[in-house]
Motif scaffolding. Structure first.
Motif, PDB file in Angstrom:
ATOM      1  N   LEU A  44       0.826  -1.075   0.023  1.00  0.00           N
ATOM      2  CA  LEU A  44      -0.091   0.070  -0.008  1.00  0.00           C
ATOM      3  C   LEU A  44       0.721   1.424  -0.107  1.00  0.00           C
ATOM      4  CD1 LEU A  44      -2.727  -1.047   2.479  1.00  0.00           C
ATOM      5  CD2 LEU A  44      -2.993  -0.858  -0.065  1.00  0.00           C
ATOM      6  N   ASP A  45       1.981   1.318   0.952  1.00  0.00           N
ATOM      7  CA  ASP A  45       2.940   2.479   0.897  1.00  0.00           C
ATOM      8  C   ASP A  45       3.486   2.657  -0.404  1.00  0.00           C
ATOM      9  OD1 ASP A  45       2.442   2.938   3.232  1.00  0.00           O
ATOM     10  OD2 ASP A  45       4.303   1.708   4.013  1.00  0.00           O
ATOM     11  N   LEU A  46       3.795   1.413  -1.099  1.00  0.00           N
ATOM     12  CA  LEU A  46       4.449   1.498  -2.771  1.00  0.00           C
ATOM     13  C   LEU A  46       3.593   2.141  -3.746  1.00  0.00           C
ATOM     14  CD1 LEU A  46       6.056  -1.931  -3.136  1.00  0.00           C
ATOM     15  CD2 LEU A  46       7.198   0.113  -2.939  1.00  0.00           C
ATOM     16  N   ILE A  47       2.252   1.633  -3.644  1.00  0.00           N
ATOM     17  CA  ILE A  47       0.951   2.191  -4.514  1.00  0.00           C
ATOM     18  C   ILE A  47       0.742   3.740  -4.169  1.00  0.00           C
ATOM     19  CG2 ILE A  47      -1.197   2.050  -4.891  1.00  0.00           C
ATOM     20  CD1 ILE A  47      -1.143  -1.140  -4.491  1.00  0.00           C
ATOM     21  N   ASN A  48       0.977   4.153  -2.813  1.00  0.00           N
ATOM     22  CA  ASN A  48       0.625   5.652  -2.708  1.00  0.00           C
ATOM     23  C   ASN A  48       1.766   6.408  -2.984  1.00  0.00           C
ATOM     24  OD1 ASN A  48      -1.699   5.018  -1.151  1.00  0.00           O
ATOM     25  ND2 ASN A  48      -0.805   4.747   0.797  1.00  0.00           N
ATOM     26  N   GLY A  49       2.907   5.902  -3.120  1.00  0.00           N
ATOM     27  CA  GLY A  49       4.222   6.415  -3.540  1.00  0.00           C
ATOM     28  C   GLY A  49       4.049   6.580  -4.913  1.00  0.00           C
ATOM     29  N   GLN A  50       3.841   5.573  -5.651  1.00  0.00           N
ATOM     30  CA  GLN A  50       3.797   5.715  -7.287  1.00  0.00           C
ATOM     31  C   GLN A  50       2.649   6.586  -7.588  1.00  0.00           C
ATOM     32  OE1 GLN A  50       5.740   4.996  -9.272  1.00  0.00           O
ATOM     33  NE2 GLN A  50       4.695   4.814 -11.285  1.00  0.00           N
ATOM     34  N   SER A  51       1.460   6.377  -7.018  1.00  0.00           N
ATOM     35  CA  SER A  51       0.461   7.254  -7.180  1.00  0.00           C
ATOM     36  C   SER A  51       0.933   8.965  -6.913  1.00  0.00           C
ATOM     37  CB  SER A  51      -0.478   7.230  -6.130  1.00  0.00           C
ATOM     38  OG  SER A  51      -1.662   8.102  -6.672  1.00  0.00           O
ATOM     39  N   ALA A  52       1.633   9.155  -5.924  1.00  0.00           N
ATOM     40  CA  ALA A  52       2.210  10.613  -5.808  1.00  0.00           C
ATOM     41  C   ALA A  52       3.010  10.934  -6.898  1.00  0.00           C
ATOM     42  CB  ALA A  52       2.847  10.675  -4.405  1.00  0.00           C
ATOM     43  N   ASP A  53       3.991   9.995  -7.207  1.00  0.00           N
ATOM     44  CA  ASP A  53       4.944  10.381  -8.425  1.00  0.00           C
ATOM     45  C   ASP A  53       4.190  10.756  -9.808  1.00  0.00           C
ATOM     46  OD1 ASP A  53       7.426  10.547  -9.343  1.00  0.00           O
ATOM     47  OD2 ASP A  53       7.781   8.377  -9.897  1.00  0.00           O
ATOM     48  N   LEU A  54       3.169   9.812  -9.939  1.00  0.00           N
ATOM     49  CA  LEU A  54       2.481  10.140 -11.255  1.00  0.00           C
ATOM     50  C   LEU A  54       1.641  11.423 -11.126  1.00  0.00           C
ATOM     51  CD1 LEU A  54       0.914   6.524 -11.876  1.00  0.00           C
ATOM     52  CD2 LEU A  54       2.737   7.741 -13.100  1.00  0.00           C
ATOM     53  N   ASP A  55       1.502  11.837  -9.873  1.00  0.00           N
ATOM     54  CA  ASP A  55       0.704  13.179  -9.725  1.00  0.00           C
ATOM     55  C   ASP A  55       1.614  14.272  -9.889  1.00  0.00           C
ATOM     56  OD1 ASP A  55      -1.609  14.717  -8.916  1.00  0.00           O
ATOM     57  OD2 ASP A  55      -0.447  15.024  -7.253  1.00  0.00           O
ATOM     58  N   PHE A  56       2.562  14.038  -9.630  1.00  0.00           N
ATOM     59  CA  PHE A  56       3.688  15.095  -9.715  1.00  0.00           C
ATOM     60  C   PHE A  56       3.880  15.556 -11.159  1.00  0.00           C
ATOM     61  CE2 PHE A  56       6.071  14.185  -5.381  1.00  0.00           C
ATOM     62  CZ  PHE A  56       4.957  14.356  -4.532  1.00  0.00           C
ATOM     63  N   GLU A  57       3.994  14.359 -11.973  1.00  0.00           N
ATOM     64  CA  GLU A  57       4.249  14.816 -13.489  1.00  0.00           C
ATOM     65  C   GLU A  57       3.110  15.638 -13.799  1.00  0.00           C
ATOM     66  OE1 GLU A  57       3.881  11.192 -15.658  1.00  0.00           O
ATOM     67  OE2 GLU A  57       5.598  10.302 -14.519  1.00  0.00           O
TER      68      GLU A  57
END
Length: 345
Positions: free
Chosen positions: A161-174
């Motif tokens: 879940l932490d990985l998914i949240n981190g990746q979601s934030a990474d995509l949002d930053f784009e």
């Protein structure tokens, strides 16, 4: 450290990683072999065991830092490493699940010096293969029948879940121009630190570590954020022969990595010039990409990430010293962390 000492340190680290690989890789291969024919060849290709036609190959499959951390953590709490093999296999499978998905989402076409799985087998098949590896990781823990299996499942589920949240934030930053440095650090903690911390905690738990599990988690988590700083620096200034990716690969993708965001938020003339073109939607020219790297350094982003990596490495090593650990594996954990973080010196 002299060149001779540096070479000796790298050699010792390679020996530790090779020893870990000999322990866990047969179990990873056996687990992957249990997958359906629809995804098994894709997983084998991604791990570097075969080419796109299924012929045996010896392509790179990564340093295997995460599973080796799990095995060393078990030894550090006084166990034989064998009981922690399921933990090592599980974290390696989860790591590769995330890589398969990240390559698709980021549009990366190269990993470990060859085409990414999605470019060879198609996007849908790569995604399904990642899903299969994640499910397999949970099954490996559940079927281990270890006393820590249930605790391990909860640890790993929380980590995913932490990985998914981190990746979601990474995509949002784009899609955003206003990414803050603190939220960028939190993103890195989800994408990278969580799994390295979990690898150490799982290994310690499967080794019967008791109260020392949390100290080893703290070591892995702090090391993980330091590792991300180092990885982000390599994503800009790393040599392709070392990273397996094109020069300035992160800048070509306009990623808002830690040194990039530090530069953009620096309030310096270099940071403002960087924002003028880096935050546009248009494709950057080679000259602009090279200029971006110079501006990130001029704005202090490179120095800040390097200093943060060193600070977090010290914090990780302090966590090791705080626990009552076996000297040899504790020393190897420290050496592995130094090796991974010092790649950019």
């Amino acid at each position: 450290m002299s060149v001779t000492e540096d070479t000796e340190h790298d050699h010792r680290t390679d020996e530790v990683l090779d020893r870990g690989r000999r322990l866990f890789e047969p179990a990873v291969r056996a687990a992957v072999d249990s997958l359906s024919p629809a995804v098994r060849p894709v997983a084998a290709y991604h791990f570097g065991w075969c080419d796109e036609h299924g012929n045996p190959a010896r392509a790179g499959s990564g340093k295997a830092i995460r599973p080796t951390l799990a095995l060393l953590a078990a030894e550090a709490v006084g166990s034989d490493p064998a009981p922690a093999v399921p933990a090592a296999v599980a974290v390696e499978l989860v790591h590769n699940f995330s890589l398969l998905h990240d390559d698709v989402m980021d549009g990366d076409t190269t990993r470990r010096h060859r085409p990414t799985a999605w470019t060879v087998f198609g996007t849908n098949t790569a995604i399904l293969t990642g899903d299969a590896l994640l499910t397999l990781a949970l099954d490996v823990l559940a079927s281990s029948r270890a006393h820590a299996a249930q605790e391990g499942l909860r640890m790993l589920s929380a980590t995913v879940l932490d990985l998914i949240n981190g990746q979601s934030a990474d995509l949002d930053f784009e899609e955003r121009r206003d990414v803050g440095l603190e939220e960028c650090v939190r993103m890195a903690e989800g994408k990278t630190s969580a799994l390295l911390g979990s690898a150490c905690a799982l290994g310690a738990a499967f080794g019967g570590g008791g109260e020392r599990v949390e100290a080893l988690r703290e070591f892995g988590s702090s090391f993980g954020t330091a590792f991300q700083h180092a990885d982000d620096l390599l994503g800009i200034w790393g040599r392709p022969e070392a990273t397996g990716k094109p020069v300035h690969s992160d800048l070509r993708s306009r990623k808002k990595t830690l040194p990039v965001v530090a530069a953009l938020r620096s309030g310096t003339p270099a940071g403002r010039e960087l924002a003028d073109f880096y935050l546009d939607d248009r494709e950057l020219s080679d000259a602009e990409i090279a200029r971006a790297a110079d501006l990130i350094e001029g704005a202090g982003g490179r120095r800040w990430s390097r200093e943060q990596a060193d600070l977090l490495l010290d914090r990780a090593l302090d966590a090791l010293r705080s626990a009552d650990l076996a000297p040899r594996p504790a020393g190897e954990l420290a050496g592995l962390a130094r090796f991974a973080v010092d790649r950019t010196h």
